[in-house]
Design a protein around this motif. Structure first.
Motif, PDB file in Angstrom:
ATOM      1  N   ASP A 291      -1.036   1.729   8.173  1.00  0.00           N
ATOM      2  CA  ASP A 291      -2.084   1.572   7.156  1.00  0.00           C
ATOM      3  C   ASP A 291      -1.523   1.662   5.744  1.00  0.00           C
ATOM      4  OD1 ASP A 291      -3.933   1.363   9.198  1.00  0.00           O
ATOM      5  OD2 ASP A 291      -4.321   3.528   9.232  1.00  0.00           O
ATOM      6  N   ALA A 292      -0.295   2.134   5.639  1.00  0.00           N
ATOM      7  CA  ALA A 292       0.368   2.164   4.325  1.00  0.00           C
ATOM      8  C   ALA A 292       1.829   1.774   4.533  1.00  0.00           C
ATOM      9  CB  ALA A 292       0.248   3.549   3.691  1.00  0.00           C
ATOM     10  N   ASP A 293       2.475   1.328   3.440  1.00  0.00           N
ATOM     11  CA  ASP A 293       3.849   0.815   3.544  1.00  0.00           C
ATOM     12  C   ASP A 293       4.904   1.825   3.100  1.00  0.00           C
ATOM     13  OD1 ASP A 293       2.966  -1.891   4.226  1.00  0.00           O
ATOM     14  OD2 ASP A 293       2.170  -1.890   2.170  1.00  0.00           O
TER      15      ASP A 293
ATOM     16  N   VAL B 100       1.229   6.003   7.076  1.00  0.00           N
ATOM     17  CA  VAL B 100       2.404   5.127   7.079  1.00  0.00           C
ATOM     18  C   VAL B 100       2.796   4.813   8.523  1.00  0.00           C
ATOM     19  CG1 VAL B 100       4.827   4.893   6.394  1.00  0.00           C
ATOM     20  CG2 VAL B 100       3.196   6.016   4.853  1.00  0.00           C
TER      21      VAL B 100
ATOM     22  N   GLN C 160      -3.358   4.820  -2.105  1.00  0.00           N
ATOM     23  CA  GLN C 160      -4.208   5.655  -1.246  1.00  0.00           C
ATOM     24  C   GLN C 160      -3.930   7.109  -1.584  1.00  0.00           C
ATOM     25  OE1 GLN C 160      -2.972   4.599   2.698  1.00  0.00           O
ATOM     26  NE2 GLN C 160      -3.700   2.484   2.543  1.00  0.00           N
TER      27      GLN C 160
ATOM     28  N   LYS D 288       0.847  -1.203   0.000  1.00  0.00           N
ATOM     29  CA  LYS D 288       0.000   0.000   0.000  1.00  0.00           C
ATOM     30  C   LYS D 288       0.874   1.242   0.000  1.00  0.00           C
ATOM     31  CE  LYS D 288      -3.087  -2.493   3.034  1.00  0.00           C
ATOM     32  NZ  LYS D 288      -3.353  -2.621   4.472  1.00  0.00           N
ATOM     33  N   ILE D 289       0.646   2.117  -0.976  1.00  0.00           N
ATOM     34  CA  ILE D 289       1.416   3.359  -1.044  1.00  0.00           C
ATOM     35  C   ILE D 289       0.505   4.547  -0.731  1.00  0.00           C
ATOM     36  CG2 ILE D 289       2.913   4.806  -2.476  1.00  0.00           C
ATOM     37  CD1 ILE D 289       3.576   2.369  -4.168  1.00  0.00           C
ATOM     38  N   ALA D 290       0.899   5.340   0.266  1.00  0.00           N
ATOM     39  CA  ALA D 290       0.164   6.560   0.614  1.00  0.00           C
ATOM     40  C   ALA D 290       0.689   7.694  -0.249  1.00  0.00           C
ATOM     41  CB  ALA D 290       0.360   6.880   2.094  1.00  0.00           C
TER      42      ALA D 290
ATOM     43  N   GLU E  52      -1.765  -1.215  -3.820  1.00  0.00           N
ATOM     44  CA  GLU E  52      -2.930  -0.383  -3.541  1.00  0.00           C
ATOM     45  C   GLU E  52      -2.494   1.065  -3.423  1.00  0.00           C
ATOM     46  OE1 GLU E  52      -5.408  -3.175  -0.552  1.00  0.00           O
ATOM     47  OE2 GLU E  52      -5.434  -1.021  -0.090  1.00  0.00           O
TER      48      GLU E  52
END
Lengths: 346, 346
Positions: B91-93, B87, B35, B3-5, B33
């Motif tokens: 919730d994000a990586d 992050v 965000q 997951k990328i914010a 994913e």
């Protein structure tokens, strides 16, 4: 009659290129005496002595790779050390070499001596200013010092302003501080303090400080005098040199190794491309000057041609005619505290 | 699924270019994913939500000119701060932005957080290596810090080696120290000490230190990982950028403003010259990475196109797949004293 002490043995093509340059300069500069230090046996085969060219025996020479201070101390009979001693003794007015830069700095600082009030002499070079009001700007320190205090940078602002005004004839030269951003609060503590000192000096009327400049913009000419610590100035100058050289070489390969169309295009473009290379060639603006010593100490690059040697000798004559050293000394005498940054700091 | 914010509001052409880049990346990167943090009202006109693209409302945005730390503290509802918080919360990586570099650094360090054992995260960028075994090298710090201690530079050697090895796939990457000369004793005290620490680290098998490198040679690729203090690295990078830009512009003018012959030559040479510009365009190597944070934090330039945004997102996926953060953390856990430079110094 000005007298220039010349290290005839320094440089890749010494003494031949140095002597050819001196002969060229002799014809163009009627008011200068040239003292050539080196192997008289080698030199006398290359030049006729006359009333304006003298040959002085030096039994040693300092090589390019030698450790500067050690070489200066050990080789007391070297062409460079003897030439510097002549300046110190008042037998010559300026020192020229195309040899070991570090050794020239060392003899400039330790033999010719620091100017009163100047803590750390700097190496100064000219670079092209493509969009400035002038075609070039000067930058210092480009590597005499590995570390500088803020007050040194302030002194470079004063010294550089004198040089730009008196030697280059720039009116009200713009002084910029090489920093990592435009705002006054940018940089490490040394650069923040230097910014303040330069601003105070400018407010007091001692120079025209225009604020921070960034290395990205230098070739556009945002300032006439760019002040830097020696470490950053050295890295910046070498990055500019290296990038220019790399691009011109990549470009050349793209043409030469390209197809017929590229080759023909390259041929047609050649005059335009030569113009570009010429614009970027800063050796046309003269040698590197050690600023802050008791007499002009000037260096040209090791592979300088006779023409470049002659140009640098003319630059020295211009510095002497402008009486740069005398004018800075007068300023220091009239404002004994200014160069310490103390009074402007108050 | 990574997951990328994404700070959808940062950059000159945000949110349009960012969203176009995300859509492109979505099609090319099935395992990620995205965000998107920003104005949902503006974003939803530009993109269809789907199971791999989510839109998260942010009421504020940090502008390009804002003072980074102040902006981060004041604008808690900004797209950048909310993305960084995601992050931090797990919730994000990883974090991506094309906006204010200083603000991205600030949220990287203060919100995402420093990696255990790393004192001062650095900004790292890739540059072309024209003669190296690889086509590019990475350099850090290029401006996260105005000042660095020797131990920071040592840490960059370790971190950069991990990046070059794990992310770029370079075998036994060569680490060089940007300094003002080739010899081990060159530079100010910080660089002399850094040289010693890097050499010790190399002797201990933690990296492959090849010694000092000079800014003049960088584009030739003398090292795969170039370690520098942030002040000098910033000045050097900007000098390279500025010189390249200036030369290409002077060249263009020489062609366009030249005579018919120059113009025709320019036309014929165009493919070759484009090749040169392409070789020097380092945006092709991806965005600037904040190295030393708890998760990948990556920046692309403000005027990035959709394609450049997509490339940078792919670079982030590569970093995540390589588990850079995990591998460095493992190393630090196994060698708790190494990053302090203490054990190698002994």
């Amino acid at each position: 009659m000005f007298k220039i002490a010349i290290d005839a043995m320094g440089g890749d093509n010494a003494p031949e290129a140095i002597i050819a340059g001196v002969e060229k300069a002799r014809n163009e500069m009627p008011d200068v005496e040239f003292q050539l230090y080196g192997s008289v046996e080698r030199m006398q085969k290359l030049v006729e002595k006359d009333e304006r060219i003298s040959l002085i025996q030096a039994d040693e020479m300092i090589e390019m790779g030698e450790e500067p201070v050690k070489a200066m101390r050990k080789k007391k009979q070297s062409s460079l050390v003897l030439a510097a001693q002549a300046v110190k003794a008042g037998d010559a007015d300026a020192l020229f070499s195309a040899g070991n830069t570090g050794a020239l700095l060392a003899v400039g600082i330790f033999i010719v001596g620091r100017m009163k009030g100047v803590d750390r002499p700097a190496l100064m070079t000219a670079l092209p200013a493509l969009k400035g009001p002038h075609t070039s700007f000067t930058m210092m320190d480009v590597g005499a010092n590995a570390e500088n205090k803020a007050v040194h940078l302030y002194q470079y602002g004063i010294l550089g302003s004198f040089y730009a005004k008196e030697v280059l004839g720039f009116d009200n030269p713009r002084v910029g501080l090489l920093n990592n951003g435009g705002e006054a609060d940018k940089g490490d503590p040394v650069h923040k303090e230097a910014h303040q000192l330069l601003q105070n000096g400018s407010d007091a009327g001692y120079m025209n400080f225009v604020g921070n400049v960034e290395s990205r913009d230098l070739l556009q000419g945002p300032a006439d005098v760019v002040v830097s610590d020696g470490f950053t100035g050295n890295a910046t100058l070498k990055a500019i040199e290296g990038t220019a050289k790399t691009i011109l070489s990549v470009m050349k390969h793209a043409i030469v190794d390209g197809n017929t169309r590229s080759k023909m295009g390259g041929l047609m473009l050649k005059p335009a491309l030569s113009g570009v290379a010429e614009k970027l060639d800063y050796s046309q603006y003269g040698g590197a000057v050690v600023i802050g010593t008791n007499a002009p100490v000037v260096k040209t690059h090791g592979s300088a041609t006779a023409g470049e040697v002659a140009n640098t000798l003319q630059q020295i004559e211009t510095i002497l005619k402008a009486d740069l050293t005398g004018k800075v000394a007068e300023f220091v005498a009239a404002h004994p505290d200014e160069l310490s940054g103390k009074s402007v700091d108050a």
